[in-house]
Every structure is written in structure tokens, then in C-alpha cells.
Design a protein around this motif. Sequence first.
Motif: not given
Lengths: 118, 110
Positions: A31, A33, A35, A97, A105, A107, B93, B95-98
Amino acid sequence: EPEVTQTPSHQVTQMGQEVILRCVPISNHLYFYWYRQILGQKVEFLVSFYNNEISEKSEIFDDQFSVERPDGSNFTLKIRSTKLEDSAMYFCASNSFRQGFTSGNTIYFGEGSWLTVV
Amino acid sequence: SQQGEEDPQALSIQEGENATMNCSYKTSINNLQWYRQNSGRGLVHLILIRSNEREKHSGRLRVTLDTSKKSSSLLITASRAADTASYFCATGGGFQKLVFGTGTRLLVSP
């Protein structure tokens, strides 16, 4: 320890110009991301990416933004026509994850790319 | 949506003292994470506490979680000048966004 790396660390660009921010996530992570953090403000979610497609995006992530995983290691954020309000620190992050596994968990974030739009 | 809000917004202490930062959130969570950010730098993961855990330790860090009150605290014991940074809680956290809180700016004076 493996880490997320980002380039450039700083970039100054003219308003209206295109910018590409690059990231190399941790190698076995699935995964990815982006931000951002406007100076003095909280860290805001932009987009998540899994299995070569966007899995979630925020209201901030409008048509001016796009992400790509052009090869097996890089993950990029493109801003097509930068605006003054795009000035911020942009963070790339990744995690490993997997459904059914208790680990993964966490990131992990890169050091960020400072973008200044003038 | 889940949202962490830290207090105090700023905390100034002397080296050797303990620093306690609190975080509140609004919805149910699977876990809560604490991050540290030195000025102008990236986010460093400190500790993750799962919703079925009440307390977790890592070196000089102690995190508690009270899901009934939707709150968490981060305690740094025997603080050092090098602990000067902003500290953020984040929910989500996996697979979910923070979703990050507003952060506590900690200043530890020698």
C-alpha cells in the motif's frame, strides 16, 4: 532498517508549472500513500494506492493531481498546474498490510518533499 | 470521520522531567499510532497500540489507550533535549488512511 525515500527534498516552482514528486516505497510493501502538510498545519491524507490503482482519495486530490507507479519501485505524485496553495510538505508513505495478518498496520513515512510555489 | 486531537498544543519542560501528551478521537478504532516530527522533517513512527490493548511500552515511551473514553496518552519519561519535536496521534492504519491530530509541540530545555 528499510525506509521510504523521496526526491526532491526541496523544489521551488512557478505557479502553473507541472511538478512530479518521486518516492521509492519500502520494497515488500503493498500500500502506498501521499499525504501533505501545509506549514504549521496538520498532516492531511491525499490518496492511497493499491494493486496499481487508487483505493481512496480525499477532496484535496482533485483533477490537478495524479499518481502513478511507473515501474516496480517508484511511486510518483504529479501536480499538473501548480497553485500557490499547493505549497506544502508532501509525504510519501507505505505499509505491508495483508488481510488476516496482525503485522503490517504501521505506515512508514519518507522525509518529505518541500514544494514552494511562487 | 475519525480524528485525533492532541492536548496540550504546546508543552515546555526541563530535561529529566516527564512529558505527557493526550489525544482524543471521535469514532471507534482498530488501532492508534503515535508519530514524531522534528521541525521540517519527516514523520517517524513511535508506537502502535491496538484497540484491545490498554498500555504499551517502548523504551522511555509509554502509551495508554482508553477506548471507552476514546482517548490515548503518550508519556515520555526522563526527557532529553533531543526529544524536542512535534508529536502526533493518528487513527487508522493497515489498509486504511491515517487521520492525524493537530499535534503537541514539545520543547525540552537543557
